[in-house]
Motif scaffolding. Structure first.
Motif, PDB file in Angstrom:
ATOM      1  N   THR A  54       0.828  -1.207   0.000  1.00 28.55           N
ATOM      2  CA  THR A  54       0.000   0.000   0.000  1.00 28.55           C
ATOM      3  C   THR A  54       0.860   1.254   0.000  1.00 28.55           C
ATOM      4  O   THR A  54       1.668   1.465   0.917  1.00 28.55           O
ATOM      5  CB  THR A  54      -0.908   0.023   1.242  1.00 28.55           C
ATOM      6  OG1 THR A  54      -1.624  -1.207   1.332  1.00 28.55           O
ATOM      7  CG2 THR A  54      -1.902   1.174   1.159  1.00 28.55           C
ATOM      8  N   ARG A  56       1.372   5.452   0.203  1.00 27.18           N
ATOM      9  CA  ARG A  56       0.742   6.500   1.018  1.00 27.18           C
ATOM     10  C   ARG A  56      -0.417   7.151   0.259  1.00 27.18           C
ATOM     11  O   ARG A  56      -1.457   7.477   0.860  1.00 27.18           O
ATOM     12  CB  ARG A  56       1.787   7.554   1.409  1.00 27.18           C
ATOM     13  CG  ARG A  56       1.253   8.618   2.382  1.00 27.18           C
ATOM     14  CD  ARG A  56       0.903   8.009   3.712  1.00 27.18           C
ATOM     15  NE  ARG A  56       0.378   8.996   4.663  1.00 27.18           N
ATOM     16  CZ  ARG A  56      -0.882   9.401   4.712  1.00 27.18           C
ATOM     17  NH1 ARG A  56      -1.763   8.883   3.867  1.00 27.18           N
ATOM     18  NH2 ARG A  56      -1.272  10.287   5.598  1.00 27.18           N
ATOM     19  N   TYR A  59      -3.435   4.854   0.273  1.00 27.59           N
ATOM     20  CA  TYR A  59      -4.066   4.880   1.589  1.00 27.59           C
ATOM     21  C   TYR A  59      -4.942   6.126   1.722  1.00 27.59           C
ATOM     22  O   TYR A  59      -6.072   6.052   2.233  1.00 27.59           O
ATOM     23  CB  TYR A  59      -3.000   4.863   2.680  1.00 27.59           C
ATOM     24  CG  TYR A  59      -3.559   4.827   4.079  1.00 27.59           C
ATOM     25  CD1 TYR A  59      -3.832   3.613   4.711  1.00 27.59           C
ATOM     26  CD2 TYR A  59      -3.806   6.011   4.785  1.00 27.59           C
ATOM     27  CE1 TYR A  59      -4.348   3.575   6.000  1.00 27.59           C
ATOM     28  CE2 TYR A  59      -4.325   5.977   6.077  1.00 27.59           C
ATOM     29  CZ  TYR A  59      -4.594   4.760   6.679  1.00 27.59           C
ATOM     30  OH  TYR A  59      -5.106   4.744   7.945  1.00 27.59           O
ATOM     31  N   ALA A  60      -4.436   7.263   1.250  1.00 27.12           N
ATOM     32  CA  ALA A  60      -5.201   8.509   1.336  1.00 27.12           C
ATOM     33  C   ALA A  60      -6.493   8.415   0.538  1.00 27.12           C
ATOM     34  O   ALA A  60      -7.556   8.866   0.987  1.00 27.12           O
ATOM     35  CB  ALA A  60      -4.352   9.680   0.843  1.00 27.12           C
ATOM     36  N   ARG A  82      -3.720  -1.818   5.592  1.00 29.29           N
ATOM     37  CA  ARG A  82      -2.652  -1.543   4.624  1.00 29.29           C
ATOM     38  C   ARG A  82      -1.530  -2.541   4.808  1.00 29.29           C
ATOM     39  O   ARG A  82      -1.487  -3.285   5.798  1.00 29.29           O
ATOM     40  CB  ARG A  82      -2.107  -0.125   4.786  1.00 29.29           C
ATOM     41  CG  ARG A  82      -1.550   0.158   6.170  1.00 29.29           C
ATOM     42  CD  ARG A  82      -0.797   1.474   6.239  1.00 29.29           C
ATOM     43  NE  ARG A  82       0.540   1.338   5.684  1.00 29.29           N
ATOM     44  CZ  ARG A  82       1.656   1.612   6.368  1.00 29.29           C
ATOM     45  NH1 ARG A  82       1.604   2.000   7.635  1.00 29.29           N
ATOM     46  NH2 ARG A  82       2.837   1.488   5.799  1.00 29.29           N
ATOM     47  N   GLU A 286      -6.737  11.323   9.075  1.00 27.54           N
ATOM     48  CA  GLU A 286      -5.981  10.442   8.183  1.00 27.54           C
ATOM     49  C   GLU A 286      -4.551  10.221   8.647  1.00 27.54           C
ATOM     50  O   GLU A 286      -4.076   9.074   8.696  1.00 27.54           O
ATOM     51  CB  GLU A 286      -5.974  11.004   6.758  1.00 27.54           C
ATOM     52  CG  GLU A 286      -5.201  10.144   5.771  1.00 27.54           C
ATOM     53  CD  GLU A 286      -4.986  10.838   4.434  1.00 27.54           C
ATOM     54  OE1 GLU A 286      -3.887  10.700   3.870  1.00 27.54           O
ATOM     55  OE2 GLU A 286      -5.922  11.524   3.963  1.00 27.54           O
ATOM     56  N   GLU A 287      -3.848  11.278   9.002  1.00 26.69           N
ATOM     57  CA  GLU A 287      -2.452  11.130   9.402  1.00 26.69           C
ATOM     58  C   GLU A 287      -2.334  10.332  10.700  1.00 26.69           C
ATOM     59  O   GLU A 287      -1.433   9.499  10.853  1.00 26.69           O
ATOM     60  CB  GLU A 287      -1.797  12.503   9.561  1.00 26.69           C
ATOM     61  CG  GLU A 287      -0.295  12.437   9.845  1.00 26.69           C
ATOM     62  CD  GLU A 287       0.501  11.695   8.770  1.00 26.69           C
ATOM     63  OE1 GLU A 287       1.442  10.961   9.140  1.00 26.69           O
ATOM     64  OE2 GLU A 287       0.182  11.836   7.576  1.00 26.69           O
ATOM     65  N   GLU A 289      -4.409   8.029  11.709  1.00 29.51           N
ATOM     66  CA  GLU A 289      -4.716   6.628  11.398  1.00 29.51           C
ATOM     67  C   GLU A 289      -3.524   5.949  10.732  1.00 29.51           C
ATOM     68  O   GLU A 289      -3.221   4.780  11.005  1.00 29.51           O
ATOM     69  CB  GLU A 289      -5.956   6.538  10.507  1.00 29.51           C
ATOM     70  CG  GLU A 289      -7.241   7.000  11.169  1.00 29.51           C
ATOM     71  CD  GLU A 289      -7.667   6.123  12.339  1.00 29.51           C
ATOM     72  OE1 GLU A 289      -7.275   4.942  12.376  1.00 29.51           O
ATOM     73  OE2 GLU A 289      -8.399   6.616  13.209  1.00 29.51           O
ATOM     74  N   TRP A 290      -2.853   6.646   9.821  1.00 27.11           N
ATOM     75  CA  TRP A 290      -1.646   6.103   9.189  1.00 27.11           C
ATOM     76  C   TRP A 290      -0.586   5.808  10.244  1.00 27.11           C
ATOM     77  O   TRP A 290       0.035   4.739  10.230  1.00 27.11           O
ATOM     78  CB  TRP A 290      -1.106   7.075   8.139  1.00 27.11           C
ATOM     79  CG  TRP A 290       0.198   6.652   7.533  1.00 27.11           C
ATOM     80  CD1 TRP A 290       1.450   6.971   7.972  1.00 27.11           C
ATOM     81  CD2 TRP A 290       0.384   5.809   6.384  1.00 27.11           C
ATOM     82  NE1 TRP A 290       2.412   6.402   7.164  1.00 27.11           N
ATOM     83  CE2 TRP A 290       1.783   5.679   6.187  1.00 27.11           C
ATOM     84  CE3 TRP A 290      -0.483   5.170   5.507  1.00 27.11           C
ATOM     85  CZ2 TRP A 290       2.327   4.934   5.143  1.00 27.11           C
ATOM     86  CZ3 TRP A 290       0.064   4.420   4.464  1.00 27.11           C
ATOM     87  CH2 TRP A 290       1.444   4.307   4.290  1.00 27.11           C
ATOM     88  N   GLN A 291      -0.387   6.765  11.166  1.00 26.38           N
ATOM     89  CA  GLN A 291       0.620   6.563  12.201  1.00 26.38           C
ATOM     90  C   GLN A 291       0.254   5.401  13.101  1.00 26.38           C
ATOM     91  O   GLN A 291       1.140   4.673  13.577  1.00 26.38           O
ATOM     92  CB  GLN A 291       0.784   7.839  13.028  1.00 26.38           C
ATOM     93  CG  GLN A 291       1.916   7.770  14.044  1.00 26.38           C
ATOM     94  CD  GLN A 291       3.265   7.465  13.405  1.00 26.38           C
ATOM     95  OE1 GLN A 291       3.656   8.128  12.443  1.00 26.38           O
ATOM     96  NE2 GLN A 291       3.985   6.478  13.927  1.00 26.38           N
ATOM     97  N   THR A 293      -1.153   2.636  12.164  1.00 28.89           N
ATOM     98  CA  THR A 293      -0.705   1.413  11.493  1.00 28.89           C
ATOM     99  C   THR A 293       0.809   1.260  11.589  1.00 28.89           C
ATOM    100  O   THR A 293       1.312   0.141  11.716  1.00 28.89           O
ATOM    101  CB  THR A 293      -1.147   1.382  10.019  1.00 28.89           C
ATOM    102  OG1 THR A 293      -0.556   2.473   9.298  1.00 28.89           O
ATOM    103  CG2 THR A 293      -2.666   1.467   9.898  1.00 28.89           C
ATOM    104  N   GLU A 294       1.531   2.371  11.529  1.00 27.26           N
ATOM    105  CA  GLU A 294       2.979   2.300  11.710  1.00 27.26           C
ATOM    106  C   GLU A 294       3.317   1.746  13.090  1.00 27.26           C
ATOM    107  O   GLU A 294       4.212   0.900  13.229  1.00 27.26           O
ATOM    108  CB  GLU A 294       3.585   3.704  11.545  1.00 27.26           C
ATOM    109  CG  GLU A 294       3.498   4.281  10.144  1.00 27.26           C
ATOM    110  CD  GLU A 294       4.598   3.750   9.249  1.00 27.26           C
ATOM    111  OE1 GLU A 294       5.759   4.187   9.403  1.00 27.26           O
ATOM    112  OE2 GLU A 294       4.302   2.885   8.403  1.00 27.26           O
TER     113      GLU A 294
END
Length: 309
Positions: A54, A56, A59-60, A82, A286-287, A289-291, A293-294
């Protein structure tokens, strides 16, 4: 756990290991197949990944699409997953990665599983699906994610966890006797923590398969309402989930220990594909949520770092 192809469809009255994918398909590995393969056999039947990891930007785009389902009122929650690919060298060992995961995560369920159908997977999951024996059974509602701290949980994570708790309670009520629901607690899993409500109940073993037909996937890995979220995920897939967000564990010998397939990676020649997801709610960022997953992938990154001699 290794398997040479002789899987079976139903584990009723048998002993072994159950592996279920997110799409509902499952494999049962009889106990007599629990021996590891000979050196080199794993590489001979490795699967190839479906599509790239996935990006970035993808993902967005999926975040905008999925939150649109929430804004429209179709869903209260949907889980966006992702993948990430981490390269490995010739010194990488899946067994050493598993041992590292065991050493660094003592309080969660760990498994290294290999089948011709799904390839090689490492799991390090904190989420109990169903465990128990005889007439005594247990599960948990696990949702909400953050870096451990002493501050109160925010409203978004509390609402997300409540959706999972309400769903599990609704499923259990007609099947369970003497249902006990614990107070809300924090559950630490590696570098992150979750909100957790535990359930215990009495139930004759004959109801277990009926429970497994209704319980997974819970809103924790799918969304809410579950049927609508699952349908939208199948129509507009985030990733090829495969074993991610399914469930797995030992079955038989008088006990069942099934866990949700989280904190996992699939092992390929030359790289590992890591999986993680997060629950989107109306106020999700969004940011953030991405973090999230990190942060969830950190467990598998540690395992990869420890996979070299």
């Amino acid at each position: 756990m290794a398997e040479d192809g002789r899987t079976e469809d139903s584990p009723i009255f048998k002993n072994g290991f159950l592996l279920a994918a997110f799409d509902g398909s499952s494999l049962f590995i009889p106990a007599e197949r629990e021996a590891p393969p000979a050196p080199g056999e794993w590489e001979e039947i490795q699967l190839q990944p479906v599509g790239p990891a996935t990006s970035r930007s993808k993902y967005a785009a999926l975040f905008q699409l999925y939150t649109g389902f929430i804004r429209s009122g179709e869903l209260r929650k949907i889980v966006l997953a992702r993948t990430a690919d981490i390269g490995t060298t010739s010194g990488f060992s899946a067994c050493r990665a598993f041992c590292t995961a065991c050493e660094q995560n003592p309080n969660v369920f760990k498994a290294l599983v290999h089948t011709p159908q799904h390839g090689t997977w490492l799991f390090c999951t904190p989420e109990q699906l169903v465990t128990g024996s005889g007439d005594c059974w247990h599960t948990m509602a696990l949702a909400g994610t953050r870096i451990p701290n002493l501050l109160p949980w925010d409203a978004k994570n509390k609402r997300e966890q409540a959706l999972v708790t309400d769903f599990i309670r609704e499923i259990l009520t007609p099947l369970a006797d003497e249902l006990i629901e614990s107070p809300l607690e924090n559950l630490r899993a590696g570098r992150i923590e979750h909100l957790c409500t535990r359930f215990s109940w009495k139930m004759p073993p004959c109801r277990l398969l009926q429970l497994l037909e209704q319980l997974p996937p819970t809103p924790a890995v799918c969304g809410s309402p579950v049927a609508a979220a699952r349908a939208l995920l199948l129509q507009n897939p985030d990733i090829d989930r495969s074993c991610y967000a399914g469930y797995l564990g030992p079955w038989g010998h008088g006990a069942v220990q099934l866990y949700v397939s989280l904190r996992c990676m699939q092992i390929f020649p030359g790289f590992c594909r890591l999986y993680a997801g997060g629950g989107l709610m109306p106020d999700s960022d969004e940011e953030q949520e991405w973090q999230e997953t990190e942060n969830k992938m950190a467990c598998m990154l540690q395992a990869i770092e420890g996979a070299y001699a």
